[in-house]
Motif scaffolding. Structure first.
Motif, PDB file in Angstrom:
ATOM      1  N   ARG A 184     -31.017 -42.378  -0.480  1.00  8.00           N
ATOM      2  CA  ARG A 184     -31.166 -42.835   0.902  1.00  8.00           C
ATOM      3  C   ARG A 184     -32.101 -41.887   1.645  1.00  8.00           C
ATOM      4  O   ARG A 184     -31.986 -40.658   1.510  1.00  8.00           O
ATOM      5  CB  ARG A 184     -29.801 -42.868   1.588  1.00  8.00           C
ATOM      6  CG  ARG A 184     -29.824 -43.407   3.006  1.00  8.00           C
ATOM      7  CD  ARG A 184     -28.412 -43.474   3.559  1.00  8.00           C
ATOM      8  NE  ARG A 184     -28.386 -43.970   4.922  1.00  8.00           N
ATOM      9  CZ  ARG A 184     -27.282 -44.127   5.645  1.00  8.00           C
ATOM     10  NH1 ARG A 184     -26.100 -43.815   5.100  1.00  8.00           N
ATOM     11  NH2 ARG A 184     -27.351 -44.584   6.878  1.00  8.00           N
ATOM     12  N   PRO A 185     -33.070 -42.415   2.427  1.00  8.13           N
ATOM     13  CA  PRO A 185     -34.005 -41.531   3.136  1.00  8.13           C
ATOM     14  C   PRO A 185     -33.276 -40.528   4.018  1.00  8.13           C
ATOM     15  O   PRO A 185     -32.315 -40.871   4.713  1.00  8.13           O
ATOM     16  CB  PRO A 185     -34.841 -42.509   3.973  1.00  8.13           C
ATOM     17  CG  PRO A 185     -34.772 -43.796   3.234  1.00  8.13           C
ATOM     18  CD  PRO A 185     -33.383 -43.840   2.646  1.00  8.13           C
ATOM     19  N   THR A 187     -32.748 -38.300   7.186  1.00  8.07           N
ATOM     20  CA  THR A 187     -33.113 -38.455   8.591  1.00  8.07           C
ATOM     21  C   THR A 187     -34.182 -37.436   8.965  1.00  8.07           C
ATOM     22  O   THR A 187     -34.063 -36.236   8.685  1.00  8.07           O
ATOM     23  CB  THR A 187     -31.885 -38.275   9.495  1.00  8.07           C
ATOM     24  OG1 THR A 187     -30.907 -39.253   9.158  1.00  8.07           O
ATOM     25  CG2 THR A 187     -32.274 -38.442  10.967  1.00  8.07           C
ATOM     26  N   ASN A 209     -42.856 -51.481   4.913  1.00  5.02           N
ATOM     27  CA  ASN A 209     -41.802 -52.444   4.563  1.00  5.02           C
ATOM     28  C   ASN A 209     -41.761 -53.677   5.450  1.00  5.02           C
ATOM     29  O   ASN A 209     -40.774 -54.408   5.452  1.00  5.02           O
ATOM     30  CB  ASN A 209     -40.428 -51.759   4.577  1.00  5.02           C
ATOM     31  CG  ASN A 209     -40.245 -50.832   3.389  1.00  5.02           C
ATOM     32  OD1 ASN A 209     -40.695 -51.130   2.274  1.00  5.02           O
ATOM     33  ND2 ASN A 209     -39.597 -49.701   3.613  1.00  5.02           N
ATOM     34  N   ASP A 210     -42.819 -53.941   6.180  1.00  4.92           N
ATOM     35  CA  ASP A 210     -42.897 -55.172   6.978  1.00  4.92           C
ATOM     36  C   ASP A 210     -44.368 -55.521   7.157  1.00  4.92           C
ATOM     37  O   ASP A 210     -44.993 -55.149   8.149  1.00  4.92           O
ATOM     38  CB  ASP A 210     -42.210 -54.992   8.330  1.00  4.92           C
ATOM     39  CG  ASP A 210     -42.169 -56.300   9.131  1.00  4.92           C
ATOM     40  OD1 ASP A 210     -42.685 -57.336   8.638  1.00  4.92           O
ATOM     41  OD2 ASP A 210     -41.601 -56.294  10.245  1.00  4.92           O
ATOM     42  N   SER A 247     -37.960 -41.971   9.037  1.00  2.17           N
ATOM     43  CA  SER A 247     -37.062 -42.325   7.934  1.00  2.17           C
ATOM     44  C   SER A 247     -36.467 -43.712   8.130  1.00  2.17           C
ATOM     45  O   SER A 247     -36.058 -44.367   7.171  1.00  2.17           O
ATOM     46  CB  SER A 247     -35.950 -41.288   7.804  1.00  2.17           C
ATOM     47  OG  SER A 247     -35.213 -41.186   9.016  1.00  2.17           O
ATOM     48  N   PHE A 248     -36.441 -44.195   9.380  1.00  2.00           N
ATOM     49  CA  PHE A 248     -35.910 -45.534   9.658  1.00  2.00           C
ATOM     50  C   PHE A 248     -36.827 -46.635   9.125  1.00  2.00           C
ATOM     51  O   PHE A 248     -36.410 -47.785   8.999  1.00  2.00           O
ATOM     52  CB  PHE A 248     -35.696 -45.714  11.162  1.00  2.00           C
ATOM     53  CG  PHE A 248     -34.649 -44.809  11.736  1.00  2.00           C
ATOM     54  CD1 PHE A 248     -33.303 -45.001  11.455  1.00  2.00           C
ATOM     55  CD2 PHE A 248     -35.008 -43.732  12.528  1.00  2.00           C
ATOM     56  CE1 PHE A 248     -32.328 -44.156  11.976  1.00  2.00           C
ATOM     57  CE2 PHE A 248     -34.052 -42.882  13.050  1.00  2.00           C
ATOM     58  CZ  PHE A 248     -32.705 -43.094  12.777  1.00  2.00           C
ATOM     59  N   TRP A 249     -38.093 -46.282   8.832  1.00  2.00           N
ATOM     60  CA  TRP A 249     -39.023 -47.270   8.290  1.00  2.00           C
ATOM     61  C   TRP A 249     -38.878 -47.415   6.778  1.00  2.00           C
ATOM     62  O   TRP A 249     -39.453 -48.338   6.191  1.00  2.00           O
ATOM     63  CB  TRP A 249     -40.466 -46.876   8.602  1.00  2.00           C
ATOM     64  CG  TRP A 249     -40.752 -46.744  10.060  1.00  2.00           C
ATOM     65  CD1 TRP A 249     -39.995 -47.177  11.103  1.00  2.00           C
ATOM     66  CD2 TRP A 249     -41.909 -46.119  10.651  1.00  2.00           C
ATOM     67  NE1 TRP A 249     -40.586 -46.863  12.307  1.00  2.00           N
ATOM     68  CE2 TRP A 249     -41.759 -46.221  12.057  1.00  2.00           C
ATOM     69  CE3 TRP A 249     -43.031 -45.484  10.137  1.00  2.00           C
ATOM     70  CZ2 TRP A 249     -42.704 -45.705  12.952  1.00  2.00           C
ATOM     71  CZ3 TRP A 249     -43.971 -44.977  11.009  1.00  2.00           C
ATOM     72  CH2 TRP A 249     -43.814 -45.092  12.409  1.00  2.00           C
ATOM     73  N   LEU A 250     -38.148 -46.501   6.169  1.00  2.00           N
ATOM     74  CA  LEU A 250     -37.987 -46.492   4.713  1.00  2.00           C
ATOM     75  C   LEU A 250     -36.564 -46.872   4.334  1.00  2.00           C
ATOM     76  O   LEU A 250     -35.685 -46.976   5.187  1.00  2.00           O
ATOM     77  CB  LEU A 250     -38.327 -45.096   4.163  1.00  2.00           C
ATOM     78  CG  LEU A 250     -39.714 -44.554   4.515  1.00  2.00           C
ATOM     79  CD1 LEU A 250     -39.869 -43.134   4.005  1.00  2.00           C
ATOM     80  CD2 LEU A 250     -40.808 -45.459   3.959  1.00  2.00           C
ATOM     81  N   ARG A 251     -36.348 -47.077   3.039  1.00  2.00           N
ATOM     82  CA  ARG A 251     -35.018 -47.471   2.575  1.00  2.00           C
ATOM     83  C   ARG A 251     -34.813 -46.990   1.146  1.00  2.00           C
ATOM     84  O   ARG A 251     -35.783 -46.711   0.422  1.00  2.00           O
ATOM     85  CB  ARG A 251     -34.857 -48.986   2.645  1.00  2.00           C
ATOM     86  CG  ARG A 251     -35.874 -49.771   1.823  1.00  2.00           C
ATOM     87  CD  ARG A 251     -35.936 -51.215   2.247  1.00  2.00           C
ATOM     88  NE  ARG A 251     -36.956 -51.958   1.519  1.00  2.00           N
ATOM     89  CZ  ARG A 251     -37.566 -53.044   1.995  1.00  2.00           C
ATOM     90  NH1 ARG A 251     -37.275 -53.508   3.196  1.00  2.00           N
ATOM     91  NH2 ARG A 251     -38.478 -53.674   1.280  1.00  2.00           N
ATOM     92  N   GLN A 252     -33.567 -46.888   0.775  1.00  2.00           N
ATOM     93  CA  GLN A 252     -33.252 -46.534  -0.601  1.00  2.00           C
ATOM     94  C   GLN A 252     -33.664 -47.672  -1.521  1.00  2.00           C
ATOM     95  O   GLN A 252     -33.457 -48.839  -1.225  1.00  2.00           O
ATOM     96  CB  GLN A 252     -31.753 -46.263  -0.735  1.00  2.00           C
ATOM     97  CG  GLN A 252     -31.338 -45.786  -2.114  1.00  2.00           C
ATOM     98  CD  GLN A 252     -29.853 -45.456  -2.174  1.00  2.00           C
ATOM     99  OE1 GLN A 252     -29.113 -45.685  -1.211  1.00  2.00           O
ATOM    100  NE2 GLN A 252     -29.403 -44.907  -3.300  1.00  2.00           N
ATOM    101  N   ASN A 255     -39.742 -49.736  -1.835  1.00  2.00           N
ATOM    102  CA  ASN A 255     -40.462 -49.662  -0.573  1.00  2.00           C
ATOM    103  C   ASN A 255     -41.898 -50.109  -0.796  1.00  2.00           C
ATOM    104  O   ASN A 255     -42.438 -49.980  -1.899  1.00  2.00           O
ATOM    105  CB  ASN A 255     -40.469 -48.228  -0.032  1.00  2.00           C
ATOM    106  CG  ASN A 255     -39.102 -47.769   0.439  1.00  2.00           C
ATOM    107  OD1 ASN A 255     -38.789 -47.833   1.622  1.00  2.00           O
ATOM    108  ND2 ASN A 255     -38.275 -47.297  -0.492  1.00  2.00           N
TER     109      ASN A 255
END
Length: 286
Positions: A184-185, A187, A209-210, A247-252, A255
């Motif tokens: 998990r990224p 913070t 991611n978008d 880190s909110f732009w990434l995900r476990q 990506n």
């Protein structure tokens, strides 16, 4: 052992880079492997001192103005350059050498081959019409590159250009960089170090991611007039961006970074990448 650096004096200016300063003379030399250098036969005047090292991102600029007077001999103290870095490398694409020479350069169309140039990597990019080969390799979908799977020497096209469609117009292109985060990224801010070897009337937009996000997470805005693509070059002016990545732009897990060259009115609007590196937050351990 210190890498050999290119060191130069350029007149002070308001352009933000020695590359775009053309109001006076510039004087350059190459240091030895220990970093020692000497620049001789300089016109009197005020100068900024700059340096860069092949293999290292960014530019060095000396803090003080150097005033050269007739017959003067100026000795500087030890100069230390700390390259941009905010955290450990998670992955990288390319070689930070200010050119796109290490990426995939296609063969020219047979009817456009210039026999004055051999087919070695040193000269291959000089062939005419190579930008149009992008649409041959990617007629419907754009380049997608997966970290740990693809090889930038074979799978990263040397220039991100527009694509010509059936009615003769051009459309923007979006490249994807796919990578995995096994955990998990953390913070905090990651960093995308992004260096461009050339840009011509282009705008690079970056989304995480978008790919359909109306507002990109980062944009260079309109940059570049060097036209290296049309002139069969492998680099133009150097552009460097250090992009904070929340880190909110990434995900476990999986990506994707979407790289969109959004300006598309002719064949020569595009960019050449030099080097891309994703860094983790400073507290991350590998």
């Amino acid at each position: 052992m210190t890498l050999s650096a290119y060191v130069g004096l350029a007149p002070p200016g308001d352009k933000g880079s020695w590359q775009m300063e053309s109001k006076g003379y510039q004087f350059w030399t190459q240091s030895d492997q220990k970093g020692n250098f000497s620049i001789k036969n300089i016109r009197p005047g005020n100068y900024n001192l700059y340096a860069y090292v092949p293999g290292i991102i960014g530019d060095y600029k000396y803090d003080n103005i150097i005033t050269v007077q007739p017959g003067s001999n100026i000795t500087l103290d030890v100069l230390v350059y700390e390259p941009p870095r905010n955290g450990p490398t998670l992955w990288e694409i390319g070689i930070p050498d200010r050119t796109a020479a290490e990426f995939y350069v296609p063969d020219p169309y047979p009817n456009l081959t210039n026999t004055l140039f051999d087919s070695s990597p040193k000269n291959k990019f000089r062939q005419y019409g190579l930008w149009e080969r992008y649409a041959d390799f990617y007629p419907n979908e754009d380049l997608s590159y997966t970290i740990g799977v693809n090889d930038y020497r074979k799978d990263w096209f040397y220039a991100q250009v527009t694509r010509k469609i059936g009615d003769g117009s051009y459309i923007a292109t979006t490249w994807q960089v796919n990578f995995e985060l096994k955990d998990r990224p953390i913070t905090g801010d990651y960093t995308l170090q992004l260096a461009l070897a050339a840009a011509s009337f282009s705008e690079l937009q970056v989304r995480f991611n978008d790919g359909e996000a109306r507002i990109p997470h980062f944009t260079t805005r309109l940059i570049g007039r060097d036209n290296a693509i049309a002139r069969h070059g492998i680099h133009g002016l150097y552009w460097f961006y250090s992009i904070n990545v929340s880190s909110f732009w990434l995900r476990q897990g999986s990506n994707t970074i979407f790289l969109t060259q959004s300006r598309a009115t002719d064949a020569f609007q595009g960019i050449m990448y030099d080097y891309i590196r994703l860094e983790g937050p400073p507290q991350i351990s590998l």
